[in-house]
Design a protein around this motif. Structure first.
Motif, PDB file in Angstrom:
ATOM      1  N   GLU A 173      45.297  41.007  32.721  1.00 35.90           N
ATOM      2  CA  GLU A 173      44.121  40.324  32.195  1.00 35.90           C
ATOM      3  C   GLU A 173      43.369  39.653  33.334  1.00 35.90           C
ATOM      4  O   GLU A 173      43.964  39.235  34.329  1.00 35.90           O
ATOM      5  CB  GLU A 173      44.538  39.275  31.162  1.00 35.90           C
ATOM      6  CG  GLU A 173      45.200  39.841  29.913  1.00 35.90           C
ATOM      7  CD  GLU A 173      44.243  40.666  29.083  1.00 35.90           C
ATOM      8  OE1 GLU A 173      43.019  40.400  29.154  1.00 35.90           O
ATOM      9  OE2 GLU A 173      44.708  41.571  28.362  1.00 35.90           O
ATOM     10  N   ARG A 174      42.061  39.548  33.190  1.00 35.28           N
ATOM     11  CA  ARG A 174      41.242  38.986  34.266  1.00 35.28           C
ATOM     12  C   ARG A 174      41.671  37.555  34.625  1.00 35.28           C
ATOM     13  O   ARG A 174      41.675  37.179  35.792  1.00 35.28           O
ATOM     14  CB  ARG A 174      39.764  38.999  33.867  1.00 35.28           C
ATOM     15  CG  ARG A 174      38.827  38.581  34.994  1.00 35.28           C
ATOM     16  CD  ARG A 174      37.393  38.690  34.580  1.00 35.28           C
ATOM     17  NE  ARG A 174      36.983  40.070  34.399  1.00 35.28           N
ATOM     18  CZ  ARG A 174      36.548  40.837  35.398  1.00 35.28           C
ATOM     19  NH1 ARG A 174      36.490  40.370  36.633  1.00 35.28           N
ATOM     20  NH2 ARG A 174      36.170  42.077  35.159  1.00 35.28           N
ATOM     21  N   GLU A 175      42.033  36.761  33.613  1.00 33.93           N
ATOM     22  CA  GLU A 175      42.456  35.388  33.890  1.00 33.93           C
ATOM     23  C   GLU A 175      43.692  35.365  34.782  1.00 33.93           C
ATOM     24  O   GLU A 175      43.806  34.519  35.692  1.00 33.93           O
ATOM     25  CB  GLU A 175      42.755  34.655  32.578  1.00 33.93           C
ATOM     26  CG  GLU A 175      41.560  34.414  31.689  1.00 33.93           C
ATOM     27  CD  GLU A 175      41.153  35.663  30.910  1.00 33.93           C
ATOM     28  OE1 GLU A 175      41.891  36.671  30.963  1.00 33.93           O
ATOM     29  OE2 GLU A 175      40.091  35.617  30.246  1.00 33.93           O
ATOM     30  N   SER A 176      44.607  36.286  34.551  1.00 39.16           N
ATOM     31  CA  SER A 176      45.822  36.363  35.374  1.00 39.16           C
ATOM     32  C   SER A 176      45.480  36.767  36.800  1.00 39.16           C
ATOM     33  O   SER A 176      46.011  36.206  37.770  1.00 39.16           O
ATOM     34  CB  SER A 176      46.800  37.372  34.766  1.00 39.16           C
ATOM     35  OG  SER A 176      47.170  37.008  33.451  1.00 39.16           O
ATOM     36  N   ASP A 188      42.633  36.318  38.298  1.00 34.16           N
ATOM     37  CA  ASP A 188      41.925  35.202  38.930  1.00 34.16           C
ATOM     38  C   ASP A 188      42.916  34.210  39.530  1.00 34.16           C
ATOM     39  O   ASP A 188      42.693  33.673  40.623  1.00 34.16           O
ATOM     40  CB  ASP A 188      41.027  34.496  37.920  1.00 34.16           C
ATOM     41  CG  ASP A 188      39.784  35.305  37.575  1.00 34.16           C
ATOM     42  OD1 ASP A 188      39.457  36.237  38.338  1.00 34.16           O
ATOM     43  OD2 ASP A 188      39.144  35.004  36.552  1.00 34.16           O
ATOM     44  N   GLU A 189      44.020  33.980  38.832  1.00 31.55           N
ATOM     45  CA  GLU A 189      45.054  33.083  39.363  1.00 31.55           C
ATOM     46  C   GLU A 189      45.689  33.669  40.618  1.00 31.55           C
ATOM     47  O   GLU A 189      45.909  32.962  41.610  1.00 31.55           O
ATOM     48  CB  GLU A 189      46.120  32.831  38.298  1.00 31.55           C
ATOM     49  CG  GLU A 189      45.642  32.015  37.113  1.00 31.55           C
ATOM     50  CD  GLU A 189      46.766  31.766  36.111  1.00 31.55           C
ATOM     51  OE1 GLU A 189      47.943  31.971  36.470  1.00 31.55           O
ATOM     52  OE2 GLU A 189      46.473  31.364  34.976  1.00 31.55           O
ATOM     53  N   ARG A 195      43.257  33.475  43.519  1.00 32.07           N
ATOM     54  CA  ARG A 195      43.199  32.112  44.065  1.00 32.07           C
ATOM     55  C   ARG A 195      44.399  31.850  44.982  1.00 32.07           C
ATOM     56  O   ARG A 195      44.255  31.287  46.075  1.00 32.07           O
ATOM     57  CB  ARG A 195      43.164  31.102  42.916  1.00 32.07           C
ATOM     58  CG  ARG A 195      42.996  29.661  43.370  1.00 32.07           C
ATOM     59  CD  ARG A 195      42.638  28.752  42.218  1.00 32.07           C
ATOM     60  NE  ARG A 195      43.602  28.830  41.112  1.00 32.07           N
ATOM     61  CZ  ARG A 195      43.348  29.393  39.934  1.00 32.07           C
ATOM     62  NH1 ARG A 195      42.161  29.932  39.689  1.00 32.07           N
ATOM     63  NH2 ARG A 195      44.281  29.423  38.988  1.00 32.07           N
ATOM     64  N   TYR A 201      53.751  37.706  34.930  1.00 26.47           N
ATOM     65  CA  TYR A 201      52.672  38.370  34.207  1.00 26.47           C
ATOM     66  C   TYR A 201      53.132  39.771  33.799  1.00 26.47           C
ATOM     67  O   TYR A 201      53.362  40.622  34.660  1.00 26.47           O
ATOM     68  CB  TYR A 201      51.434  38.491  35.092  1.00 26.47           C
ATOM     69  CG  TYR A 201      50.958  37.190  35.686  1.00 26.47           C
ATOM     70  CD1 TYR A 201      50.060  36.370  34.999  1.00 26.47           C
ATOM     71  CD2 TYR A 201      51.391  36.775  36.945  1.00 26.47           C
ATOM     72  CE1 TYR A 201      49.603  35.178  35.543  1.00 26.47           C
ATOM     73  CE2 TYR A 201      50.947  35.586  37.498  1.00 26.47           C
ATOM     74  CZ  TYR A 201      50.057  34.790  36.797  1.00 26.47           C
ATOM     75  OH  TYR A 201      49.616  33.607  37.347  1.00 26.47           O
TER      76      TYR A 201
END
Length: 204
Positions: free
Chosen positions: A122-125, A127-128, A131, A158
């Motif tokens: 997932e994009r949120e994962s 992004d983490e 970072r 993940y």
């Protein structure tokens, strides 16, 4: 070929959306008759200027990311043409896996057939993970192919999807021909039954 159960290493952040195979491996590097030397052409226009000089701002050539085995990419990674050279170039450069929100279908098949693992998160994962990669380049990730998880040193995990056929091909180093040969006994049995039922169809 050795069984591949996991991949562990540092990750290079390259969050470019719709990165196509023409960019990953430009056309001038397709003139060879074998796979040798494709690492020189990988993302050439991103890594070098029009005079052939290295671009100082290219993340792929920064010392902190040299030797990286995992690439963190953007959505629709590997779109464009079907050139398999893009996969070979990534592997020759040292990447064993690409993690991205999504992949082009043909590129996905080419990669899995050549044992370049593609991990969709997932994009949120992602992004983490991006970072982390920007802030701490030496941080390692562990991709457990058997368990289908990406794990960080601080314990975040993940899960990612992976079909049974592609999972087996990556872990055991098989291409589609190798996979077909594992069913050879069934194929030969089918041929015998077919000839018995339709003898006129037998090849002389």
């Amino acid at each position: 070929m050795n069984r591949l159960a996991s991949i562990e290493g540092t990750a290079t952040p390259l969050p470019i959306e719709n990165l196509d195979t023409d960019q990953i491996m430009p056309k001038q590097f397709l003139r060879i008759i074998d796979k040798a030397g494709l690492s020189d052409g990988l993302l050439y226009d991103l890594r070098f200027d029009t005079n052939g000089a290295p671009r100082a701002d290219c993340v792929l050539d920064r010392p902190a990311y040299r030797g990286s085995t995992i690439l963190l990419g953007g959505a629709n990674f590997g779109c464009g043409s079907s050139r398999e050279h893009a996969v070979w170039g990534l592997q020759q450069f040292g990447f064993q896996a690409v993690i991205a929100p999504s992949f082009a279908e043909i590129f996905y098949s080419n990669a899995m057939n050549n044992r370049l693992l593609l991990v969709q998160l997932e994009r949120e994962s992602i992004d983490e993970l991006l970072r982390d990669a920007w802030e701490h380049p030496a941080t390692t990730l562990r991709i457990d192919i058997e368990e289908q998880t990406v794990t960080t040193p601080d314990g975040r995990s993940y899960p990612f999807p992976l079909g049974a056929r592609h999972k087996r091909m990556v872990m055991e180093g098989m291409d589609t021909i190798d996979l077909t040969f594992t069913s050879l006994a069934d194929i030969e049995a089918f041929e015998r039954r077919h000839v018995e039922r339709h003898p006129w169809a037998a090849v002389m």
